[in-house]
Design an enzyme around this catalytic site. Structure first.
Site, PDB file in Angstrom:
ATOM      1  N   TYR A   1     -11.694   0.839  10.332  1.00  0.00           N
ATOM      2  CA  TYR A   1     -12.870   1.341   9.618  1.00  0.00           C
ATOM      3  C   TYR A   1     -13.278   0.451   8.451  1.00  0.00           C
ATOM      4  O   TYR A   1     -14.264   0.718   7.777  1.00  0.00           O
ATOM      5  CB  TYR A   1     -12.654   2.772   9.108  1.00  0.00           C
ATOM      6  N   LYS A   2     -12.537  -0.637   8.213  1.00  0.00           N
ATOM      7  CA  LYS A   2     -12.908  -1.567   7.144  1.00  0.00           C
ATOM      8  C   LYS A   2     -13.829  -2.638   7.730  1.00  0.00           C
ATOM      9  O   LYS A   2     -15.009  -2.402   7.940  1.00  0.00           O
ATOM     10  CB  LYS A   2     -11.661  -2.170   6.509  1.00  0.00           C
TER      11      LYS A   2
ATOM     12  N   ARG B   1     -12.493  -3.095  -7.851  1.00  0.00           N
ATOM     13  CA  ARG B   1     -12.313  -3.912  -6.657  1.00  0.00           C
ATOM     14  C   ARG B   1     -13.638  -4.049  -5.922  1.00  0.00           C
ATOM     15  O   ARG B   1     -14.299  -3.049  -5.622  1.00  0.00           O
ATOM     16  CB  ARG B   1     -11.258  -3.273  -5.750  1.00  0.00           C
TER      17      ARG B   1
ATOM     18  N   PHE C   1       0.842  -1.197   0.000  1.00  0.00           N
ATOM     19  CA  PHE C   1       0.000   0.000   0.000  1.00  0.00           C
ATOM     20  C   PHE C   1       0.882   1.254   0.000  1.00  0.00           C
ATOM     21  O   PHE C   1       1.958   1.263   0.596  1.00  0.00           O
ATOM     22  CB  PHE C   1      -0.907  -0.019   1.232  1.00  0.00           C
TER      23      PHE C   1
ATOM     24  N   ASP D   1       1.163  -5.408   8.223  1.00  0.00           N
ATOM     25  CA  ASP D   1       0.024  -4.517   8.000  1.00  0.00           C
ATOM     26  C   ASP D   1      -1.216  -5.404   7.882  1.00  0.00           C
ATOM     27  O   ASP D   1      -1.347  -6.179   6.933  1.00  0.00           O
ATOM     28  CB  ASP D   1       0.253  -3.715   6.710  1.00  0.00           C
TER      29      ASP D   1
END
Length: 425
Positions: A248-249, A397, A146, A223
């Site tokens: 928050y995912k 995605r 990322f 991560d």
């Protein structure tokens, strides 16, 4: 939302009937199907394919936030710090450790943003390794990680006089043990890897990769942003040194909710985090002339904890505690497998390829579909209340949150992708 005309749909009519029947059967047999009603918006026709970026809010969170404002913040005011708020980062951290990342108590804390926590732990690990062995000057990271991870690696290496060893990887396959073995060695200080690749959804073999790094004398920082709450993680059992993940995912903490940090107990006293703030001091309220770090996970805090930002995630953590991460993983695998099969039938004839691992064991909770028109398709879908996201190169995605996504919703969304492709063509 439009629907594809069966007369022109390459997947109609038999395949259409098969997919409808299969989705209905999967939803009927799904032991987690009833949880969908616990999330706001699940009753609408909107198709949400972005649960891996921002999860839907649980309905229970409405009462939790309201009660906090009225009773705790409004009623207790500053007394709240002594009564519960000072402990909240550690209490919620321990819950995350227990239900989501396989960590015993006292090793996980909720605090800053993902970027800040990654910076703290990565720099602390680099400094500790370099102090013991000055030859260890390299940070290992892959080129498909990322952006935040890659930017931090580059910045910390320059800041500390080190260097980065970049691993080039197949974007659909990720980092393997063989590739990592060729990149680590006597000069490696720390390795930074993502457990689930943000672009393809590739699921790394974290246990094996951790062992490879350890065999070279390196520390590993994982991560967990795309895996916590979606796939089983066993930080303690795998021998993980350090980990950071967002909330928050799949943990549904809300926009910008604070991240969590895991530091294995064996490392806590030897790591000096670089952002020395009052909340990480041994005696928070002594406010003395010099900084003395606290013992345990408190030393990895810096400023005042973001209490309001920690509230919402507790409701999803409660659900995870109730159903177990293995049940969530089983639903996730079923959703992504169904999505790939449906994409092959509906979108394959339109030139779409699957840019995620087809092996379920090598796949996280999202699937990426590749086609040159996907940027325009994504924009079109958003206008029609079908919400995926776009990632270069040419990838649409779809993030399928197991607690709030149904098979019928998944099929409805993929048919909308087919319509949008036809419109763009």
């Amino acid at each position: 939302m439009t629907t594809t005309d069966p007369a022109t749909d390459p997947a109609a009519p038999a395949a259409r009937e098969d997919l409808d029947e299969r989705a209905a059967k999967l939803d009927a047999a799904d032991p987690l199907a009833g949880l969908r009603d616990e999330f706001i918006g699940s009753e609408t026709p909107l198709v949400y394919f972005d649960g891996n970026s921002l999860g839907r809010p649980p309905r229970a969170t409405v009462d939790r936030l309201s009660s906090f404002v009225v009773d705790e913040w409004g009623g207790r005011l500053i007394r709240g710090w002594d009564e519960s708020w000072m402990k909240l980062p550690f209490d919620i951290g321990d819950t995350i450790g227990r239900v989501a990342i396989g960590a015993a108590a006292g090793q996980t804390v909720v605090g800053d943003s993902t970027t800040v926590l990654l910076y703290k732990l990565l720099r602390a690990a680099f400094d500790a390794q370099h102090a013991v062995d000055p030859a260890r000057v390299e940070i290992v990271c892959d080129t498909d990680n990322f952006p935040t991870d890659r930017y931090l690696v580059d910045g910390i290496a320059r800041e500390r006089g080190g260097r980065v060893r970049w691993i080039d990887v197949d974007r659909s396959a990720g980092v393997t043990a063989e590739v990592l073995s060729g990149a680590v060695g006597a000069e490696t200080a720390v390795v930074l890897l993502s457990h689930v690749a943000y672009r393809s959804g590739h699921l790394a073999d974290a246990e094996t990769l951790t062992r490879v790094a350890h065999d070279a004398g390196a520390l590993v920082l994982w991560d967990l942003c795309h895996s916590a709450g979606s796939v089983p993680v066993e930080c303690d059992a795998w021998g993980v040194d350090l980990a950071v993940g967002c909330t928050y995912k799949y943990l549904n903490g809300g926009p910008g909710s604070p991240a969590f940090a895991y530091v294995a107990a064996r490392h806590q006293q030897s790591l000096a985090q670089p952002i020395q703030g009052w909340m990480g001091a041994a005696d928070v309220f002594a406010m003395g002339p010099e900084y003395v770090p606290a013992d345990g996970m408190r030393r990895f805090l810096s400023g005042t904890p973001p209490i309001v930002g920690m509230l919402a995630m507790q409701d999803t953590l409660s659900i995870l505690d109730r159903v177990g991460i293995e049940a969530v993983r089983a639903k996730s695998l079923a959703l992504t497998s169904f999505a790939i099969d449906a994409a092959d039938g509906l979108l394959g004839p339109r030139g779409v390829t699957v840019a995620s691992p087809r092996d379920p064991g090598a796949r996280g909770g999202h699937v990426t579909l590749s086609h040159p028109a996907m940027r325009a398709v994504t924009a079109r879908l958003w206008c029609e209340d079908v919400i995926p996201d776009y990632r270069d190169p040419a990838g649409l995605r779809i993030g399928l949150s197991p607690l709030s996504t149904s098979f019928a919703e998944t099929l409805r969304g993929l048919r909308a992708v087919a319509d949008a492709l036809d419109a763009e063509a």
